[in-house]
Design a protein around this motif. Structure first.
Motif, PDB file in Angstrom:
ATOM      1  N   ALA A 197      47.112  46.780  -0.926  1.00  0.00           N
ATOM      2  CA  ALA A 197      45.467  46.702  -1.281  1.00  0.00           C
ATOM      3  C   ALA A 197      45.516  46.670  -2.800  1.00  0.00           C
ATOM      4  O   ALA A 197      46.213  47.270  -3.504  1.00  0.00           O
ATOM      5  CB  ALA A 197      44.893  47.497  -0.485  1.00  0.00           C
ATOM      6  N   VAL A 198      44.491  46.393  -3.135  1.00  0.00           N
ATOM      7  CA  VAL A 198      43.922  46.435  -4.531  1.00  0.00           C
ATOM      8  C   VAL A 198      42.553  46.851  -4.611  1.00  0.00           C
ATOM      9  O   VAL A 198      41.732  46.375  -3.928  1.00  0.00           O
ATOM     10  CB  VAL A 198      44.085  45.162  -5.511  1.00  0.00           C
ATOM     11  CG1 VAL A 198      43.626  45.349  -6.736  1.00  0.00           C
ATOM     12  CG2 VAL A 198      45.568  44.540  -5.162  1.00  0.00           C
ATOM     13  N   THR A 199      42.334  48.069  -5.288  1.00  0.00           N
ATOM     14  CA  THR A 199      40.785  48.784  -5.196  1.00  0.00           C
ATOM     15  C   THR A 199      40.407  48.636  -6.894  1.00  0.00           C
ATOM     16  O   THR A 199      41.229  48.553  -7.776  1.00  0.00           O
ATOM     17  CB  THR A 199      40.836  50.046  -4.826  1.00  0.00           C
ATOM     18  OG1 THR A 199      42.052  50.688  -5.821  1.00  0.00           O
ATOM     19  CG2 THR A 199      41.132  50.317  -3.537  1.00  0.00           C
ATOM     20  N   LEU A 212      46.857  51.661   1.230  1.00  0.00           N
ATOM     21  CA  LEU A 212      45.297  52.151   1.200  1.00  0.00           C
ATOM     22  C   LEU A 212      45.126  52.654   2.819  1.00  0.00           C
ATOM     23  O   LEU A 212      45.424  51.913   3.831  1.00  0.00           O
ATOM     24  CB  LEU A 212      44.186  50.970   0.958  1.00  0.00           C
ATOM     25  CG  LEU A 212      42.873  51.504   0.846  1.00  0.00           C
ATOM     26  CD1 LEU A 212      42.001  50.756  -0.193  1.00  0.00           C
ATOM     27  CD2 LEU A 212      42.302  51.764   2.063  1.00  0.00           C
ATOM     28  N   LEU A 213      44.635  53.814   2.997  1.00  0.00           N
ATOM     29  CA  LEU A 213      44.365  54.432   4.112  1.00  0.00           C
ATOM     30  C   LEU A 213      42.946  54.657   4.380  1.00  0.00           C
ATOM     31  O   LEU A 213      42.301  55.292   3.571  1.00  0.00           O
ATOM     32  CB  LEU A 213      45.143  55.683   4.135  1.00  0.00           C
ATOM     33  CG  LEU A 213      44.852  56.949   5.394  1.00  0.00           C
ATOM     34  CD1 LEU A 213      45.455  56.062   6.768  1.00  0.00           C
ATOM     35  CD2 LEU A 213      45.567  58.365   5.136  1.00  0.00           C
ATOM     36  N   ILE A 214      42.515  54.072   5.536  1.00  0.00           N
ATOM     37  CA  ILE A 214      41.277  54.365   6.125  1.00  0.00           C
ATOM     38  C   ILE A 214      41.110  55.631   6.827  1.00  0.00           C
ATOM     39  O   ILE A 214      41.920  55.935   7.587  1.00  0.00           O
ATOM     40  CB  ILE A 214      40.635  53.419   6.829  1.00  0.00           C
ATOM     41  CG1 ILE A 214      40.666  51.912   6.148  1.00  0.00           C
ATOM     42  CG2 ILE A 214      39.228  53.511   7.403  1.00  0.00           C
ATOM     43  CD1 ILE A 214      40.174  50.717   6.997  1.00  0.00           C
ATOM     44  N   THR A 215      40.190  56.528   6.397  1.00  0.00           N
ATOM     45  CA  THR A 215      40.064  57.980   6.817  1.00  0.00           C
ATOM     46  C   THR A 215      38.741  58.177   7.847  1.00  0.00           C
ATOM     47  O   THR A 215      37.994  57.319   7.384  1.00  0.00           O
ATOM     48  CB  THR A 215      40.142  59.142   5.919  1.00  0.00           C
ATOM     49  OG1 THR A 215      39.135  58.741   5.097  1.00  0.00           O
ATOM     50  CG2 THR A 215      41.660  58.815   5.068  1.00  0.00           C
ATOM     51  N   HIS A 216      38.363  59.137   8.122  1.00  0.00           N
ATOM     52  CA  HIS A 216      37.538  59.523   9.060  1.00  0.00           C
ATOM     53  C   HIS A 216      36.108  59.880   7.829  1.00  0.00           C
ATOM     54  O   HIS A 216      35.119  60.175   8.516  1.00  0.00           O
ATOM     55  CB  HIS A 216      37.513  60.830   9.831  1.00  0.00           C
ATOM     56  CG  HIS A 216      37.753  62.125   9.331  1.00  0.00           C
ATOM     57  ND1 HIS A 216      38.978  62.413   9.199  1.00  0.00           N
ATOM     58  CD2 HIS A 216      36.610  63.082   9.002  1.00  0.00           C
ATOM     59  CE1 HIS A 216      38.922  63.679   8.248  1.00  0.00           C
ATOM     60  NE2 HIS A 216      37.807  63.953   8.404  1.00  0.00           N
ATOM     61  N   MET A 219      37.830  56.564   2.253  1.00  0.00           N
ATOM     62  CA  MET A 219      39.536  55.847   2.074  1.00  0.00           C
ATOM     63  C   MET A 219      40.159  56.828   1.216  1.00  0.00           C
ATOM     64  O   MET A 219      39.846  57.664   0.280  1.00  0.00           O
ATOM     65  CB  MET A 219      39.040  54.611   1.151  1.00  0.00           C
ATOM     66  CG  MET A 219      38.449  53.371   1.684  1.00  0.00           C
ATOM     67  SD  MET A 219      38.162  51.869   0.821  1.00  0.00           S
ATOM     68  CE  MET A 219      36.998  50.951   1.708  1.00  0.00           C
ATOM     69  N   SER A 220      41.525  56.686   1.657  1.00  0.00           N
ATOM     70  CA  SER A 220      42.529  57.531   0.712  1.00  0.00           C
ATOM     71  C   SER A 220      43.802  56.683   0.510  1.00  0.00           C
ATOM     72  O   SER A 220      43.830  55.254   0.627  1.00  0.00           O
ATOM     73  CB  SER A 220      42.677  58.567   1.530  1.00  0.00           C
ATOM     74  OG  SER A 220      43.874  59.728   0.831  1.00  0.00           O
ATOM     75  N   GLY A 221      44.916  57.076   0.381  1.00  0.00           N
ATOM     76  CA  GLY A 221      46.278  56.536   0.009  1.00  0.00           C
ATOM     77  C   GLY A 221      46.369  56.107  -1.530  1.00  0.00           C
ATOM     78  O   GLY A 221      45.438  56.203  -2.544  1.00  0.00           O
TER      79      GLY A 221
END
Length: 404
Positions: A197-199, A212-216, A219-221
């Protein structure tokens, strides 16, 4: 001669061990404010301790050290990542380099580093005093040299005792943190990982690549952590509430559109949500299709018109926008942007320009890196630089005036 090291973290222990190896006659004492030493080392890297990086993929240090890259380039000529790896290996800590070039103990346990440091300090006779907070240099009047390795200070007040002695302080703000996004549909995808991913922060040149990690909570990672490092001050000035753009594919919109066109032709009778393009995880693809097309999301690939294909290509390649609601706060593990200004220290020795025989190493300086072992490498490099400077000064003169 006697040296006091204020701070029982990674930089402080490495400095003490290095200094004793260079100058065996030196008496070295580490002062740690808490009951436990090396606590940040213990939890780093999820308890595995990403102790450095191979730097094999680093073309320019400014991309891994948003603050302090010029000084790091100079100092790493004296103690590089290769030197760090050789040091740990020679002290019984076997290392392994991952595919992403992060270097960990082969044991995958941070205690391999901690045990090494504790064993070396005991072997070399370094004195460690815990539960002792130093708040003034006057408390260290009996020492010939003082090295401050207190790590990052969450607030400027924690550096006041150094500012009072004339040192310029760059206001500390958090770096390397995750972002909160109040989108329940997105949060429902928690656990979803996108590898490339690119942010980006629209309106700036700030961008980061990586998993990129989607969290509760949002976003993280690495794609988020790196961006938080690059944009640490920008985000702090805006109370961590900014527009965030995500390119889920790390491809240009024309490349994504071409992939969508190919699927629309080849799988025209398939339902849109059953075929995720460009390696996008299926749950995320369903979320993005619904976000982009609404009630048209249940249609077939062959029913998409040119406008809809363009909209899908846009949301996959950088047009997916989110409003951040703040940063996620984890008090046990963080990096600080800011600290003692590099203008206040000698670039060759990291000695204070205000007080002779006072030195700084580690995160207390305005040096910080992105995720990937770069902050620990800054600790090893700056600590070694200070140890070398103190040892040289000790050898050059049998009598020096204390720092205060």
């Amino acid at each position: 001669m006697k040296t006091a090291i204020v701070g029982g973290g990674a930089a402080g222990f490495f400095l003490a061990i290095s200094l004793k190896a260079m100058c065996r006659e030196m008496e070295v004492t580490i002062f740690e404010k808490s009951k436990k030493v090396l606590s940040k080392v213990e939890i780093s890297g999820g308890g595995r301790c990403n102790c450095t990086n191979s730097f094999a993929q680093v073309k320019d240090l400014q991309y891994v050290y948003p603050r302090g890259h010029r000084l790091m380039k100079r100092l790493m000529k004296g103690f590089s990542q290769k030197d760090a790896c050789e040091w740990f290996e020679s002290h019984g800590v076997r290392l392994v380099t991952q595919e992403d070039q992060c270097v960990f103990p082969m044991s995958q346990n941070s205690h391999s580093i901690i045990n090494c440091f504790l064993a070396e300090t005991r072997r070399q006779g370094v004195k460690v005093i815990t539960e002792t907070k130093i708040v003034s240099l006057d408390e260290l009047s009996g020492y010939d040299f003082v090295a401050v390795t207190t790590g990052g200070s969450p607030k400027a007040e924690g550096l006041k005792w150094l500012a009072d002695k004339g040192h310029d302080i760059e206001t500390p703000v958090p770096s390397l943190f995750t972002l909160r996004i109040d989108d329940k549909d997105l949060q429902a995808l928690m656990g979803t990982v996108v590898e490339r991913a690119v942010t980006m922060i629209p309106g700036t040149k700030m961008r980061a690549e990586g998993p990129l990690l989607i969290t509760h909570w949002g976003m993280s990672g690495p794609a988020i952590l790196k961006l938080s490092s690059y944009a640490a001050r920008h985000l702090a000035e805006r109370d961590y509430k900014v527009q965030l753009a995500v390119n889920w594919t790390n491809l240009r919109d024309t490349e994504v559109l071409s992939a969508l066109d190919e699927i629309a032709i080849r799988c025209s009778q398939k339902q849109l949500q059953t075929i995720a393009p460009c390696g996008i995880p299926s749950r995320l693809w369903n979320y993005l299709v619904n976000k982009c097309l609404g009630n048209r999301a249940s249609g077939r690939w062959g029913s998409l018109n040119r406008k809809e294909l363009n909209r899908l290509a846009n949301i996959l390649s950088g047009g997916d926008m989110y409003q951040t609601a703040g940063r996620a706060v984890f008090k046990d593990e963080f990096v600080t942007c800011g600290g003692v200004s590099l203008s206040s220290v000698s670039p060759a020795t990291l000695e204070s320009k205000k007080i002779p025989h006072l030195y700084f190493a580690g995160e207390v300086l305005d040096i910080d890196g992105i995720t990937g072992g770069f902050n620990f490498q800054a600790a090893w490099t700056t600590a070694y630089t200070v140890a070398q400077a103190i040892a040289r000064s000790c050898h050059e003169s049998c009598q020096v005036e204390p720092v205060v």
